[in-house]
Design a protein around this motif. Structure first.
Motif, PDB file in Angstrom:
ATOM      1  N   LYS A  40      63.666  22.115  24.132  1.00 10.12           N
ATOM      2  CA  LYS A  40      62.788  22.723  22.649  1.00 10.12           C
ATOM      3  C   LYS A  40      63.270  23.975  22.313  1.00 10.12           C
ATOM      4  O   LYS A  40      63.396  24.865  23.082  1.00 10.12           O
ATOM      5  N   LYS A  41      63.452  23.957  20.883  1.00  6.62           N
ATOM      6  CA  LYS A  41      63.777  25.396  20.356  1.00  6.62           C
ATOM      7  C   LYS A  41      62.599  25.594  19.655  1.00  6.62           C
ATOM      8  O   LYS A  41      62.271  24.938  18.815  1.00  6.62           O
ATOM      9  N   GLU A  42      62.088  27.001  20.186  1.00  2.28           N
ATOM     10  CA  GLU A  42      61.082  27.451  19.361  1.00  2.28           C
ATOM     11  C   GLU A  42      61.478  28.297  18.210  1.00  2.28           C
ATOM     12  O   GLU A  42      62.631  28.836  18.011  1.00  2.28           O
ATOM     13  N   GLY A  43      60.610  28.791  17.327  1.00  4.74           N
ATOM     14  CA  GLY A  43      60.768  29.764  16.423  1.00  4.74           C
ATOM     15  C   GLY A  43      61.607  29.473  15.304  1.00  4.74           C
ATOM     16  O   GLY A  43      62.584  30.187  14.788  1.00  4.74           O
ATOM     17  N   VAL A  44      61.844  27.926  15.046  1.00  8.38           N
ATOM     18  CA  VAL A  44      62.857  27.367  14.021  1.00  8.38           C
ATOM     19  C   VAL A  44      61.947  27.557  12.550  1.00  8.38           C
ATOM     20  O   VAL A  44      60.780  27.782  12.393  1.00  8.38           O
ATOM     21  N   LEU A  45      62.744  27.995  11.617  1.00 13.16           N
ATOM     22  CA  LEU A  45      62.354  28.206  10.058  1.00 13.16           C
ATOM     23  C   LEU A  45      61.152  29.103  10.076  1.00 13.16           C
ATOM     24  O   LEU A  45      60.167  28.694   9.478  1.00 13.16           O
ATOM     25  N   GLU A  46      61.262  30.318  10.850  1.00 13.71           N
ATOM     26  CA  GLU A  46      60.166  31.348  10.945  1.00 13.71           C
ATOM     27  C   GLU A  46      60.033  31.574   9.562  1.00 13.71           C
ATOM     28  O   GLU A  46      60.776  32.075   8.678  1.00 13.71           O
ATOM     29  N   GLY A  47      58.613  31.752   9.066  1.00 14.70           N
ATOM     30  CA  GLY A  47      58.270  32.337   7.986  1.00 14.70           C
ATOM     31  C   GLY A  47      58.535  31.342   6.718  1.00 14.70           C
ATOM     32  O   GLY A  47      58.257  31.614   5.526  1.00 14.70           O
ATOM     33  N   VAL A  48      58.731  30.174   6.941  1.00 19.10           N
ATOM     34  CA  VAL A  48      59.192  29.265   5.961  1.00 19.10           C
ATOM     35  C   VAL A  48      58.146  28.321   5.806  1.00 19.10           C
ATOM     36  O   VAL A  48      57.466  27.631   6.740  1.00 19.10           O
ATOM     37  N   ARG A  49      57.566  28.329   4.416  1.00 19.05           N
ATOM     38  CA  ARG A  49      56.422  27.522   3.976  1.00 19.05           C
ATOM     39  C   ARG A  49      56.938  26.078   3.146  1.00 19.05           C
ATOM     40  O   ARG A  49      57.409  26.527   2.054  1.00 19.05           O
ATOM     41  N   VAL A  50      56.718  25.095   3.824  1.00 15.00           N
ATOM     42  CA  VAL A  50      57.120  23.760   3.148  1.00 15.00           C
ATOM     43  C   VAL A  50      56.039  23.312   2.284  1.00 15.00           C
ATOM     44  O   VAL A  50      54.982  23.090   2.744  1.00 15.00           O
ATOM     45  N   PRO A  51      55.866  23.286   0.932  1.00 16.83           N
ATOM     46  CA  PRO A  51      54.954  22.751  -0.047  1.00 16.83           C
ATOM     47  C   PRO A  51      54.366  21.247   0.515  1.00 16.83           C
ATOM     48  O   PRO A  51      55.587  20.423   0.811  1.00 16.83           O
ATOM     49  N   ILE A  52      53.166  21.157   0.566  1.00 15.58           N
ATOM     50  CA  ILE A  52      52.899  19.894   0.927  1.00 15.58           C
ATOM     51  C   ILE A  52      52.862  18.935  -0.350  1.00 15.58           C
ATOM     52  O   ILE A  52      52.471  19.301  -1.507  1.00 15.58           O
ATOM     53  N   ARG A  53      53.468  17.715  -0.252  1.00 19.96           N
ATOM     54  CA  ARG A  53      53.373  16.709  -0.884  1.00 19.96           C
ATOM     55  C   ARG A  53      53.130  15.176  -0.604  1.00 19.96           C
ATOM     56  O   ARG A  53      53.900  14.403  -0.455  1.00 19.96           O
ATOM     57  N   PRO A  54      51.907  15.080  -0.216  1.00 17.18           N
ATOM     58  CA  PRO A  54      51.436  14.087   0.490  1.00 17.18           C
ATOM     59  C   PRO A  54      51.628  12.669  -0.183  1.00 17.18           C
ATOM     60  O   PRO A  54      51.473  12.759  -1.399  1.00 17.18           O
ATOM     61  N   HIS A  55      52.242  11.800   0.188  1.00 15.34           N
ATOM     62  CA  HIS A  55      52.500  10.539  -0.332  1.00 15.34           C
ATOM     63  C   HIS A  55      53.019   9.201   0.594  1.00 15.34           C
ATOM     64  O   HIS A  55      53.154   9.319   1.759  1.00 15.34           O
ATOM     65  N   PHE A  56      52.930   8.058   0.198  1.00 12.50           N
ATOM     66  CA  PHE A  56      53.540   7.140   0.824  1.00 12.50           C
ATOM     67  C   PHE A  56      54.979   7.003   0.541  1.00 12.50           C
ATOM     68  O   PHE A  56      55.305   6.637  -0.584  1.00 12.50           O
ATOM     69  N   GLY A  57      55.749   6.850   1.685  1.00 14.24           N
ATOM     70  CA  GLY A  57      57.045   6.769   1.663  1.00 14.24           C
ATOM     71  C   GLY A  57      57.488   5.230   1.107  1.00 14.24           C
ATOM     72  O   GLY A  57      58.065   4.875   0.549  1.00 14.24           O
ATOM     73  N   THR A  58      56.605   4.451   1.760  1.00 18.02           N
ATOM     74  CA  THR A  58      56.660   2.984   1.655  1.00 18.02           C
ATOM     75  C   THR A  58      55.201   2.239   1.363  1.00 18.02           C
ATOM     76  O   THR A  58      54.305   2.439   1.858  1.00 18.02           O
ATOM     77  N   MET A  59      55.482   1.764  -0.002  1.00 19.89           N
ATOM     78  CA  MET A  59      54.310   0.944  -0.320  1.00 19.89           C
ATOM     79  C   MET A  59      54.865  -0.162  -1.431  1.00 19.89           C
ATOM     80  O   MET A  59      55.738  -0.013  -2.118  1.00 19.89           O
ATOM     81  N   GLY A  60      54.417  -1.424  -1.039  1.00 11.96           N
ATOM     82  CA  GLY A  60      54.981  -2.463  -1.980  1.00 11.96           C
ATOM     83  C   GLY A  60      54.267  -3.852  -1.639  1.00 11.96           C
ATOM     84  O   GLY A  60      53.318  -3.964  -0.747  1.00 11.96           O
ATOM     85  N   VAL A  61      54.718  -4.803  -2.482  1.00 12.22           N
ATOM     86  CA  VAL A  61      54.265  -6.070  -2.361  1.00 12.22           C
ATOM     87  C   VAL A  61      55.393  -6.988  -1.428  1.00 12.22           C
ATOM     88  O   VAL A  61      56.489  -6.320  -1.553  1.00 12.22           O
ATOM     89  N   ALA A  62      54.953  -8.254  -1.065  1.00 13.20           N
ATOM     90  CA  ALA A  62      55.937  -9.099  -0.405  1.00 13.20           C
ATOM     91  C   ALA A  62      56.897  -9.665  -1.356  1.00 13.20           C
ATOM     92  O   ALA A  62      56.528 -10.085  -2.422  1.00 13.20           O
ATOM     93  N   PRO A  63      58.208  -9.397  -0.828  1.00 13.65           N
ATOM     94  CA  PRO A  63      59.285 -10.149  -1.665  1.00 13.65           C
ATOM     95  C   PRO A  63      59.278 -11.533  -1.724  1.00 13.65           C
ATOM     96  O   PRO A  63      58.912 -12.205  -0.375  1.00 13.65           O
ATOM     97  N   VAL A  64      59.746 -12.437  -2.460  1.00  8.54           N
ATOM     98  CA  VAL A  64      59.756 -13.846  -2.379  1.00  8.54           C
ATOM     99  C   VAL A  64      61.038 -14.323  -1.752  1.00  8.54           C
ATOM    100  O   VAL A  64      61.143 -15.485  -1.204  1.00  8.54           O
TER     101      VAL A  64
END
Lengths: 456, 456
Positions: free
Chosen positions: B250-274
């Motif tokens: 494990k590497k600690e202290g990565v991306l220190e001070g960096v804030r990634v904006p939250i964008r909650p979403h479904f990466g996958t959503m869909g209907v069944a293909p035929v």
């Protein structure tokens, strides 16, 4: 300047003393530096109007004589003209001495003869001097005193406003042209007949800035146009061909009710490349040029790697609005006037700064950093002798994405001190890649970094 | 549901009565419709938890039995789990009965055996059942009563929130994993050694929603992991392999001070293909699926063309944040719970609406319309029998841009009544095309239309 017919010398009255003095300077570096005033510590403000003496049309060149000399920190009011103004000369040229001097063209001569990086005798295709291998009217160049290869030139866009129509019939209004042209992404993929057609849509916007949107005025399908030299242009193949409105059918009521958000920007701005004497203004590259990113507008700051002495900054191709991709080939092409400030960063001072090792055009806005990737980062070097023609057969968003990835990584590692693994993770979860343009030969993908992600 | 080992049946206690009843329904359309309650005019609210009985892992299928039956207008609280939870089981699985039931895996069996659309006997590559040809844990499907091919299903995302860590050691916090993986755009283009490496970065976010950013917690380089069946996974080649944290550094202290904006979403959503019985969940298509557009979040509405009876909507691959391109292969993969509402538009009612003739997944947000282009609009049909493997060798942003252009034109002409020439001009001056993802086989370009451009 090349090819100024004596017919149009009257327009040199438009050129203020400072710009005229520039033309007295001889070529050659020692002589060029002689045009530089001693820096006083107080920024000077230069006026750089657009007229037949202060523009070069369709190319970047390390050989163009400077239109103005500026010290680091100086401000320049720079007029820029759209090369599409002759799509509706009544609205975009008539009564405007600067524009008239540039677009002047009759059987005896042209205000600006060479248009493009091609042969001046039109021996390649018979289109005209320069052959239209490059189309943008570029104002400048600005010789930045003390700039040398290896330095970085910062250009702050302090202001950018549309140039009002000089025709009293259209007082207070400004117009722009959008050409859905043969070089557009859509051109060979149309569903209505005729399957290949070029369409000009004239847009209107408020010259006072009171409204933040443009609306369509009318449109017409391009018909073969005969230029004053008698050459017939079946398509939009040479810049500045006057459109005879008696030959086109205007369609009114187009895009009724549609408001296009205004995004004023320089479609083209850059420094002179070192690789060739005349460089087609269409494909962008490490030197900037025709990046066509609408974010390069008011409040934006560009950073360019300097390639030749004096940097030789030119700007043009002003756009009132454009979407990411510039799909149909052009934006709302509208003459505009900007105020820019040039700041020189010497090579010896770059270490530890965000522009250390910068080898691409970088944009900074209030909230973002934007890296610019191209199908070829430096097509002039990578594609060899035939680069300027070959680039058009090698257009690829896939390749531009590859380049944008590398530049984003470079920026995050250099400017933000991240490890490669940190940079790769962050660009996947927090940076955005978009399609800048798919119409300029060297296609573009930009990567956007939000400043707010970083605590310092 | 396939392959539920008796070891894990205790978890069926997690399944509420309504969902359990779904499993009593026999396959076949008449029987399926029997699961539908009579519409009362008052929307019903269904609970759809995520557990080994309510998820299908790594594929869409018209053959999966419905997990819930919904009438048009009904609301569904739907839990979704990230398939990357085992990258840090302590933070993302421990103490969470639903997640434990799904990820359960020992020498005797798995909570969910089939993972992917591949052979269940692992005869192709020996990775495991389904072979990981498709990786996303999908909750559902939702059988939409009355839905038939030719209809359009509207799915409103009313809410979407991260699933808190169930481990008391991490109360009030939520975690996600970002894998910079072998399928990432960067993978064969790294500058540091080892030149090919996969890196997991664990991110932390506030489960209460009080903070709108995520931060990195730590990272590690993937080392070969031996799954409970004894198969060694040199790379991230099968979903849900438990990572033995004693084998990674494990590497600690990565991306220190960096804030990634939250964008909650479904990466996958869909209907069944035929087109196929088991469809790899990775390449998106006309049916939606793994679009990986971060705009498909709270307040967003998706429109899908229905391809099979009941539509069979599934969702998963929840992301806390992602940038346009998802460059390294994944987002911040974080389990989340949404509230969705399904609205059915019958084929006979589509004429004159914005979704007339819709044959691609369309997104509506508060301010925008977003069309989704892919390298292949319908790769399952266009690439024939070997489509599900061939698509990975045909990834192209250029092709996706072509598809996005056509869909944008179609949308502007259909939904906004523009002529082709109006549509082409407007998309050049007023719409934006961006790189959705370059990691899902069928690469994506999205086109964004601002609603505010239109007066009506």
């Amino acid at each position: 300047m090349p090819g100024v017919s004596s017919t149009w010398t009257g327009n040199s009255l438009q050129v203020p003393a400072l710009a005229l003095s520039a033309f007295a300077v001889l070529a050659g570096s020692a002589a060029a530096q002689d045009g530089c005033a001693e820096a006083t510590g107080v920024p000077a403000h230069h006026m750089l109007p657009a007229n037949s003496d202060t523009v070069h049309w369709g190319y970047f060149s390390k050989g163009v004589e400077p239109a103005v000399f500026a010290n680091s920190g100086d401000l320049i009011t720079i007029e820029t003209l759209t090369h599409h103004a002759n799509d509706d000369a009544e609205r975009m040229i008539a009564g405007d001495p600067g524009a008239e001097s540039v677009f002047a063209w009759d059987a005896d001569g042209k205000g600006v003869d060479r248009r493009g990086a091609g042969p001046t005798d039109a021996s390649a295709l018979g289109r005209g001097s320069g052959e239209g291998f490059g189309v943008h009217i570029l104002t400048g160049p600005v010789f930045v005193c003390g700039a040398e290869p290896g330095d970085v030139l910062e250009v702050r866009i302090l202001d950018l406003r549309p140039r009002p129509s000089a025709n009293p019939d259209f007082a207070g209004r400004t117009f722009g042209s959008n050409a859905a042209a043969w070089w557009g992404f859509h051109y060979n993929d149309l569903i209505e007949e005729p399957a290949q057609r070029e369409v000009i849509t004239i847009y209107e916007l408020d010259a006072t800035g009171g409204l933040n949107w443009a609306k369509a005025a009318y449109s017409y399908v391009w018909t073969p146009q005969t230029d004053p030299y008698g050459v017939v242009h079946e398509t939009i193949d040479y810049p500045g061909v006057p459109v005879d409105h008696s030959t086109v059918e205007k369609k009114e009521g187009v895009l009724e009710g549609v408001r296009v958000p205004i995004r004023p920007h320089f479609g083209t701005m850059g420094v002179a490349p070192v690789e060739a004497d005349f460089v087609d203004s269409i494909p962008p590259g490490y030197f900037g040029g025709n990046i066509d990113n609408w974010r390069i507008g008011r409040g934006g700051t560009m950073y360019y790697p300097v390639a030749v002495e004096g940097a030789l900054l030119s700007a043009g191709d002003p756009h009132a609005a454009q979407g990411d991709s510039e799909l149909a080939g052009t934006a709302i092409e509208t003459s505009m006037t900007g105020v820019i400030q040039v700041v020189l960063h010497k090579a010896s001072d770059l270490e530890g700064t965000i522009v250390e090792g910068l080898d691409f055009p970088l944009l900074e806005t209030e909230d973002e950093w934007v890296v610019h990737g191209f199908s070829y980062a430096n097509y002039l070097e990578e594609l060899g002798e035939a680069a300027q023609s070959d680039i058009y057969s090698k257009s690829s968003i896939d390749a531009a994405m590859r380049d944008a990835f590398r530049k984003m990584r470079s920026f995050l590692m250099t400017a933000k001190g991240l490890t490669e693994d940190e940079a790769v993770s962050l660009m996947s979860v927090g940076t955005d890649f978009g399609v800048t343009q798919v119409v300029d030969g060297n296609w573009g993908v930009h990567g956007v970094v939000q400043k707010s992600m970083f605590a310092d």
